[in-house]
Enzyme design. Structure first.
Site, PDB file in Angstrom:
ATOM      1  N   TYR A   1      36.274  42.224  41.338  1.00  0.00           N
ATOM      2  CA  TYR A   1      35.983  43.000  40.137  1.00  0.00           C
ATOM      3  C   TYR A   1      37.286  43.470  39.489  1.00  0.00           C
ATOM      4  CZ  TYR A   1      30.998  43.067  41.218  1.00  0.00           C
ATOM      5  OH  TYR A   1      29.692  42.708  41.454  1.00  0.00           O
ATOM      6  N   HIS A   2      37.157  44.146  38.363  1.00  0.00           N
ATOM      7  CA  HIS A   2      38.334  44.567  37.601  1.00  0.00           C
ATOM      8  C   HIS A   2      39.185  45.574  38.379  1.00  0.00           C
ATOM      9  CE1 HIS A   2      34.811  47.006  36.616  1.00  0.00           C
ATOM     10  NE2 HIS A   2      35.626  48.026  36.464  1.00  0.00           N
ATOM     11  N   GLN A   3      40.471  45.578  38.072  1.00  0.00           N
ATOM     12  CA  GLN A   3      41.469  46.493  38.630  1.00  0.00           C
ATOM     13  C   GLN A   3      41.660  46.333  40.137  1.00  0.00           C
ATOM     14  OE1 GLN A   3      40.317  50.411  37.244  1.00  0.00           O
ATOM     15  NE2 GLN A   3      41.198  50.046  35.230  1.00  0.00           N
TER      16      GLN A   3
ATOM     17  N   GLY B   1      38.687  48.465  41.373  1.00  0.00           N
ATOM     18  CA  GLY B   1      39.723  49.437  41.688  1.00  0.00           C
ATOM     19  C   GLY B   1      40.235  49.409  43.105  1.00  0.00           C
TER      20      GLY B   1
END
Length: 239
Positions: free
Chosen positions: A102-104, A130
């Site tokens: 997923y993002h980050q 994250g």
């Protein structure tokens, strides 16, 4: 670039993302797919010792998608980078098949030395938004890393970890162990035992047991005689 690779990657997006309505939508509108495609070109250049060209392609992919993948990183088949903005994958990172990021997410190193310094991910790993996976550590097959977790130690296969630093959570029972499955953002939504809450509950139980033992000891303690109490009071008054 083989058609089989592109076809199976698009199919993986369609299977796991309910928002994907068609193959053409995935091809045109999914930055994670674009980043992986550009990485394949950059990685081929890197392995051909065209290091500068590989870095330029990687840099272009970063500007286009917001996803930074070093051309030296190794990525397996059907890798999905969902949303993708802010993802960083280091030079010596190795990703198996069917990995879902997923993002980050950061797959970073903890050393400035040359050589292997980034994580190795097994097949079917999911890393939530994250999360930071740092160092030359192994994340076993079908492991799940919860959102915003910080992982600095190896994670066994089929294990879910959450928190800072990341710790395993208990899922399923000895009779019915948890089966590997898709967990959105790598975070379990079913009832599970958080490791910190489990430790707090254990300390609370031990404290309650200690208080009960003290109360029983006080109840069994014999009361002092009346004459002895008077003599003690007299000595206190004399002093």
């Amino acid at each position: 670039m083989s058609r089989m690779f592109l076809r199976e990657t698009v199919r993986a997006y369609r299977q796991r993302d309910p928002a994907a309505r068609s193959d053409i939508e995935v091809l045109l509108c999914y930055p994670g797919l674009h980043a992986v495609l550009l990485h394949r070109v950059a990685h081929w250049l890197w392995r051909s010792h065209a290091f500068l060209l590989g870095r330029l392609v990687s840099h272009f992919g970063r500007m286009l998608t917001g996803i930074e993948i070093h051309p030296g990183a190794t990525i397996g088949r059907r890798c999905i980078i969902d949303h993708g903005m802010g993802v960083v994958i280091g030079e010596t990172a190795e990703l198996g098949d069917d990995v879902y990021l997923y993002h980050q997410v950061t797959l970073g190193g903890t050393s400035s030395d040359h050589g292997k310094r980034h994580p190795t991910l097994g097949n079917g790993v999911i890393i939530g938004a994250g999360a930071k996976v740092l160092g030359d550590i192994l994340i076993g097959d079908n492991a799940r890393i919860g959102a915003n977790a910080v992982v600095v130690a190896e994670v066994p296969a089929n294990t879910t970890v959450v928190g800072i630093p990341a710790r395993p959570v208990e899922r399923g029972t000895a009779v019915r162990p948890a089966k590997p499955r898709f967990d959105p953002y790598g975070t379990p939504c079913d009832p599970c035992i958080d490791p910190l809450l489990h430790e707090i509950d254990t300390l609370r139980s031990e404290m309650n047991d200690l208080e009960a033992r003290i109360a029983r000891a006080e109840a069994l303690r014999p009361a002092p005689a009346a004459g002895r109490e008077a003599s003690v009071d007299e000595r206190v008054e004399r002093s």
